[in-house]
Design a protein around this motif. Structure first.
Motif, PDB file in Angstrom:
ATOM      1  N   ALA A 161       0.816  -1.208   0.000  1.00 32.25           N
ATOM      2  CA  ALA A 161       0.000   0.000   0.000  1.00 32.25           C
ATOM      3  C   ALA A 161       0.854   1.264   0.000  1.00 32.25           C
ATOM      4  O   ALA A 161       0.598   2.196  -0.779  1.00 32.25           O
ATOM      5  N   ARG A 162       1.873   1.303   0.840  1.00 24.19           N
ATOM      6  CA  ARG A 162       2.664   2.528   0.940  1.00 24.19           C
ATOM      7  C   ARG A 162       3.489   2.768  -0.327  1.00 24.19           C
ATOM      8  O   ARG A 162       3.491   3.885  -0.860  1.00 24.19           O
ATOM      9  N   SER A 163       4.192   1.755  -0.798  1.00 24.35           N
ATOM     10  CA  SER A 163       5.061   1.966  -1.964  1.00 24.35           C
ATOM     11  C   SER A 163       4.244   2.281  -3.211  1.00 24.35           C
ATOM     12  O   SER A 163       4.647   3.111  -4.030  1.00 24.35           O
ATOM     13  N   ILE A 164       3.091   1.636  -3.376  1.00 28.67           N
ATOM     14  CA  ILE A 164       2.243   1.912  -4.542  1.00 28.67           C
ATOM     15  C   ILE A 164       1.703   3.334  -4.473  1.00 28.67           C
ATOM     16  O   ILE A 164       1.691   4.062  -5.470  1.00 28.67           O
ATOM     17  N   CYS A 165       1.252   3.746  -3.289  1.00 32.35           N
ATOM     18  CA  CYS A 165       0.718   5.099  -3.137  1.00 32.35           C
ATOM     19  C   CYS A 165       1.802   6.139  -3.390  1.00 32.35           C
ATOM     20  O   CYS A 165       1.563   7.142  -4.086  1.00 32.35           O
ATOM     21  N   GLU A 166       3.000   5.930  -2.861  1.00 31.98           N
ATOM     22  CA  GLU A 166       4.085   6.890  -3.060  1.00 31.98           C
ATOM     23  C   GLU A 166       4.492   6.969  -4.528  1.00 31.98           C
ATOM     24  O   GLU A 166       4.768   8.063  -5.040  1.00 31.98           O
ATOM     25  N   ALA A 167       4.528   5.815  -5.211  1.00 30.51           N
ATOM     26  CA  ALA A 167       4.929   5.820  -6.616  1.00 30.51           C
ATOM     27  C   ALA A 167       3.913   6.560  -7.480  1.00 30.51           C
ATOM     28  O   ALA A 167       4.288   7.369  -8.335  1.00 30.51           O
ATOM     29  N   ARG A 200      -2.182  11.242  -0.642  1.00 29.81           N
ATOM     30  CA  ARG A 200      -0.820  11.069  -0.165  1.00 29.81           C
ATOM     31  C   ARG A 200      -0.788   9.902   0.822  1.00 29.81           C
ATOM     32  O   ARG A 200      -1.819   9.487   1.357  1.00 29.81           O
ATOM     33  N   VAL A 201       0.396   9.373   1.069  1.00 28.30           N
ATOM     34  CA  VAL A 201       0.495   8.167   1.887  1.00 28.30           C
ATOM     35  C   VAL A 201       0.007   8.414   3.313  1.00 28.30           C
ATOM     36  O   VAL A 201      -0.599   7.520   3.932  1.00 28.30           O
ATOM     37  N   ASP A 202       0.209   9.607   3.857  1.00 30.14           N
ATOM     38  CA  ASP A 202      -0.288   9.877   5.206  1.00 30.14           C
ATOM     39  C   ASP A 202      -1.802   9.998   5.224  1.00 30.14           C
ATOM     40  O   ASP A 202      -2.446   9.637   6.223  1.00 30.14           O
ATOM     41  N   ALA A 203      -2.396  10.488   4.128  1.00 25.97           N
ATOM     42  CA  ALA A 203      -3.857  10.533   4.039  1.00 25.97           C
ATOM     43  C   ALA A 203      -4.438   9.125   3.931  1.00 25.97           C
ATOM     44  O   ALA A 203      -5.494   8.833   4.501  1.00 25.97           O
ATOM     45  N   ILE A 207     -13.276  17.240  10.360  1.00 24.10           N
ATOM     46  CA  ILE A 207     -12.534  17.295   9.099  1.00 24.10           C
ATOM     47  C   ILE A 207     -11.058  17.483   9.433  1.00 24.10           C
ATOM     48  O   ILE A 207     -10.689  18.418  10.148  1.00 24.10           O
ATOM     49  N   THR A 208     -10.240  16.595   8.918  1.00 25.05           N
ATOM     50  CA  THR A 208      -8.808  16.599   9.209  1.00 25.05           C
ATOM     51  C   THR A 208      -8.026  16.866   7.940  1.00 25.05           C
ATOM     52  O   THR A 208      -8.334  16.289   6.886  1.00 25.05           O
ATOM     53  N   GLU A 209      -7.043  17.729   8.056  1.00 27.08           N
ATOM     54  CA  GLU A 209      -6.120  17.967   6.940  1.00 27.08           C
ATOM     55  C   GLU A 209      -4.780  17.315   7.278  1.00 27.08           C
ATOM     56  O   GLU A 209      -4.071  17.783   8.172  1.00 27.08           O
ATOM     57  N   PRO A 210      -4.417  16.230   6.610  1.00 22.58           N
ATOM     58  CA  PRO A 210      -3.127  15.585   6.907  1.00 22.58           C
ATOM     59  C   PRO A 210      -1.975  16.487   6.506  1.00 22.58           C
ATOM     60  O   PRO A 210      -2.049  17.224   5.520  1.00 22.58           O
ATOM     61  N   TRP A 211      -0.918  16.408   7.281  1.00 22.25           N
ATOM     62  CA  TRP A 211       0.254  17.280   7.058  1.00 22.25           C
ATOM     63  C   TRP A 211       1.513  16.439   7.168  1.00 22.25           C
ATOM     64  O   TRP A 211       1.679  15.665   8.112  1.00 22.25           O
ATOM     65  N   LEU A 212       2.370  16.554   6.196  1.00 23.03           N
ATOM     66  CA  LEU A 212       3.574  15.728   6.136  1.00 23.03           C
ATOM     67  C   LEU A 212       4.756  16.590   5.723  1.00 23.03           C
ATOM     68  O   LEU A 212       4.658  17.381   4.774  1.00 23.03           O
ATOM     69  N   TYR A 223      -8.283  16.264   2.235  1.00 27.71           N
ATOM     70  CA  TYR A 223      -8.985  16.375   3.507  1.00 27.71           C
ATOM     71  C   TYR A 223      -9.744  15.077   3.778  1.00 27.71           C
ATOM     72  O   TYR A 223     -10.151  14.377   2.854  1.00 27.71           O
ATOM     73  N   VAL A 224      -9.958  14.789   5.055  1.00 28.53           N
ATOM     74  CA  VAL A 224     -10.648  13.567   5.468  1.00 28.53           C
ATOM     75  C   VAL A 224     -11.748  13.950   6.452  1.00 28.53           C
ATOM     76  O   VAL A 224     -11.487  14.584   7.484  1.00 28.53           O
ATOM     77  N   LEU A 225     -12.983  13.567   6.113  1.00 30.34           N
ATOM     78  CA  LEU A 225     -14.134  13.729   7.004  1.00 30.34           C
ATOM     79  C   LEU A 225     -14.394  12.402   7.690  1.00 30.34           C
ATOM     80  O   LEU A 225     -14.580  11.380   7.025  1.00 30.34           O
ATOM     81  N   SER A 226     -14.417  12.392   9.006  1.00 25.62           N
ATOM     82  CA  SER A 226     -14.627  11.163   9.765  1.00 25.62           C
ATOM     83  C   SER A 226     -15.759  11.356  10.758  1.00 25.62           C
ATOM     84  O   SER A 226     -16.090  12.485  11.157  1.00 25.62           O
ATOM     85  N   GLY A 227     -16.364  10.246  11.165  1.00 20.70           N
ATOM     86  CA  GLY A 227     -17.447  10.278  12.128  1.00 20.70           C
ATOM     87  C   GLY A 227     -17.930   8.885  12.475  1.00 20.70           C
ATOM     88  O   GLY A 227     -17.368   7.879  12.030  1.00 20.70           O
ATOM     89  N   ILE A 228     -18.986   8.829  13.248  1.00 14.95           N
ATOM     90  CA  ILE A 228     -19.598   7.572  13.676  1.00 14.95           C
ATOM     91  C   ILE A 228     -21.082   7.617  13.383  1.00 14.95           C
ATOM     92  O   ILE A 228     -21.778   8.572  13.761  1.00 14.95           O
ATOM     93  N   ARG A 229     -21.580   6.588  12.719  1.00 16.31           N
ATOM     94  CA  ARG A 229     -22.973   6.547  12.330  1.00 16.31           C
ATOM     95  C   ARG A 229     -23.854   6.216  13.538  1.00 16.31           C
ATOM     96  O   ARG A 229     -23.501   5.375  14.370  1.00 16.31           O
ATOM     97  N   ILE A 230     -25.001   6.925  13.663  1.00 17.33           N
ATOM     98  CA  ILE A 230     -25.925   6.674  14.756  1.00 17.33           C
ATOM     99  C   ILE A 230     -27.321   6.460  14.178  1.00 17.33           C
ATOM    100  O   ILE A 230     -27.582   6.701  12.994  1.00 17.33           O
ATOM    101  N   SER A 231     -28.219   6.000  15.012  1.00 11.67           N
ATOM    102  CA  SER A 231     -29.603   5.762  14.593  1.00 11.67           C
ATOM    103  C   SER A 231     -30.347   7.074  14.542  1.00 11.67           C
ATOM    104  O   SER A 231     -30.212   7.927  15.443  1.00 11.67           O
ATOM    105  N   THR A 232     -31.135   7.241  13.497  1.00 17.44           N
ATOM    106  CA  THR A 232     -31.933   8.469  13.343  1.00 17.44           C
ATOM    107  C   THR A 232     -33.310   8.326  13.954  1.00 17.44           C
ATOM    108  O   THR A 232     -34.089   9.269  13.928  1.00 17.44           O
TER     109      THR A 232
END
Length: 440
Positions: free
Chosen positions: A179-185, A198-201, A403-408, A430-439
């Motif tokens: 995963a890392r080498s393919i992403c970097e290449a 990017r690999v850190d993302a 929302i997270t902005e990875p930085w390398l 950018y990466v949006l993360s969260g946890i799904r809940i019941s509506t």
């Protein structure tokens, strides 16, 4: 006695099956490899075979010496009676003068670049090659015949040697695709094909989605299969990774073939449309038996793999019957698996769809997750994720949204010369993360 004999036969068959599995630490015929030419100057993907060749400079070199070599091996271009070829060399630990920088009064201000400093002509260099001189010998001859080498600063001498080594003694590093080498290449050469991930993302996506063994991960992968392959690599043949999509045609996941997955891992990579996963229709056992299981058929498992454009590897010297073909990943999910996911839901979600609106996809795939399941959504730009985050908050569909902005930042670490790299990526999406809940 008969029972013991049966056990002995079974153990012998198991040993034979284990012997047939290629060692993942060694490059075998038919496997994909990442070739690093001259310490990252050129990255090439190739599938090894007896007739595969790699072009370095103006010459083609056979990749046959790479078959059977352990990953991490270094090869150097050498000249023999039959011409130039790749020969494996063993790394020799030697103290470089660049590691011990001393006070040097010399500088390059008085040097004039008029192409008259080298006494060795091109014809003489070619004559040395024809006589079988190695690249290191040619470099020593160039240094001995240079009028200005002794006047150069110590670090300039190191740069001069490195420049000549890349030209007259190019080196090739055999790397294992993961995963890392393919992403970097791809990020270095074709970043648009992977959505500028990017690999850190990529590592952040896997972490935010809590991808662990025995998980059932739902993936919306529109970046060539990088996300699918990274998730399958982390699952290690346990659980499932289901690539979902809108419409009737799934996106290409050709990049998965570069990971050299075993059949056990390939069987865990399936695909199904969002409509099929969302449909409330139940299937009878008779219809399910007709549809078949998750495992792909033999015709789906074997397919001729064309050499990609970025590989630039010619592979027409071997008959097709002798080329080991890569298995095809992404078989259609069985009805049993779909019904199980409808009942229990997926354990996590990763989305990477650079050409789609995140909210239009998220509102359809989030209900497919189980309650308290984490999710991570990648996008190249901030505004689409901000809109998606706002809609999720308004609909009370998820909690812990961020929302997270990875930085390398990469550093060069050398004595008296430790500093950030002069050229590096300043943006990783950018990466949006969260946890799904019941509506309800």
């Amino acid at each position: 006695m008969e029972h013991n004999k049966n056990q002995a036969v079974m153990s012998e068959n198991n040993n034979n099956n284990k012997a047939q599995d290629p060692n993942p630490r060694f490059a075998s015929e038919g496997c994909s490899v990442l070739l690093d030419v001259n310490d990252g100057d050129r990255l090439v993907f190739a599938r090894l075979s007896g007739g595969a060749v790699l072009k370095i400079g103006n010459k083609n070199y056979s990749l046959k010496p790479l078959i059977g070599a352990p990953f991490g091996s270094i090869f150097q271009v050498e000249t023999g009676e039959d011409g130039s070829f790749l020969s494996r060399i063993l790394p020799i630990k030697k103290e470089s003068s660049s590691n011990n920088v001393i006070d040097d009064a010399r500088d390059n201000r008085e040097l004039i670049d008029n192409n008259e400093a080298q006494n060795l002509t091109g014809e003489e260099i070619e004559a040395m090659r024809r006589e079988g001189a190695k690249g290191d010998e040619i470099i020593e001859a160039l240094i001995a015949n240079s009028k200005t080498f002794d006047q150069k600063f110590q670090l300039s001498q190191e740069k001069y040697k490195l420049k000549k080594q890349k030209k007259y003694a190019p080196k090739l590093l055999l790397r294992r695709p993961f995963a890392r080498s393919i992403c970097e290449a791809y990020f270095k050469k074709y970043p648009n094909r992977i959505g500028f991930i990017r690999v850190d993302a990529l590592s952040l996506l896997l972490t935010m989605a809590n991808v662990t063994a025995h998980s059932d991960v739902l993936v919306v992968d529109m970046v060539g299969g990088l996300i699918t392959g990274a998730v399958a690599e982390r699952l290690g043949g346990t659980g499932y990774v289901c690539n979902t999509y809108k419409g009737n045609s799934p996106p290409s996941v050709e990049m998965v073939r570069m990971f050299n997955f075993t059949d056990k891992v390939i069987e865990r990579i399936v695909q199904s449309s969002i409509d099929e996963l969302s449909a409330a229709k139940t299937v009878s056992p008779e219809e399910n038996n007709q549809q078949g299981g998750v495992h792909p058929s033999t015709s789906d498992m074997v397919e001729d793999t064309p050499v990609t454009a970025e590989a630039r590897v010619v592979d027409d010297a071997v008959p097709e019957s002798k080329i080991v073909k890569a298995p095809k990943a992404g078989a259609k999910a069985s009805k049993d698996a779909i019904e199980m996911w409808k009942e229990n839901g997926f354990s996590s979600l990763i989305m990477a769809a650079q050409d789609q609106d995140p909210w239009s996809l998220a509102k359809d795939v989030l209900p497919l997750l189980s309650y308290s399941a984490p999710f991570a959504i990648y996008h190249q730009y901030l505004q689409p994720l901000a809109t998606c985050m706002h809609n999720l908050q308004q609909g009370k569909m998820a909690i812990n949204l961020q929302i997270t902005e990875p930085w390398l930042r990469e550093y060069q670490v050398l004595p008296s010369r430790t500093h950030p790299h002069m050229q590096m990526s300043s943006f990783g999406g950018y990466v949006l993360s969260g946890i799904r809940i019941s509506t309800a």
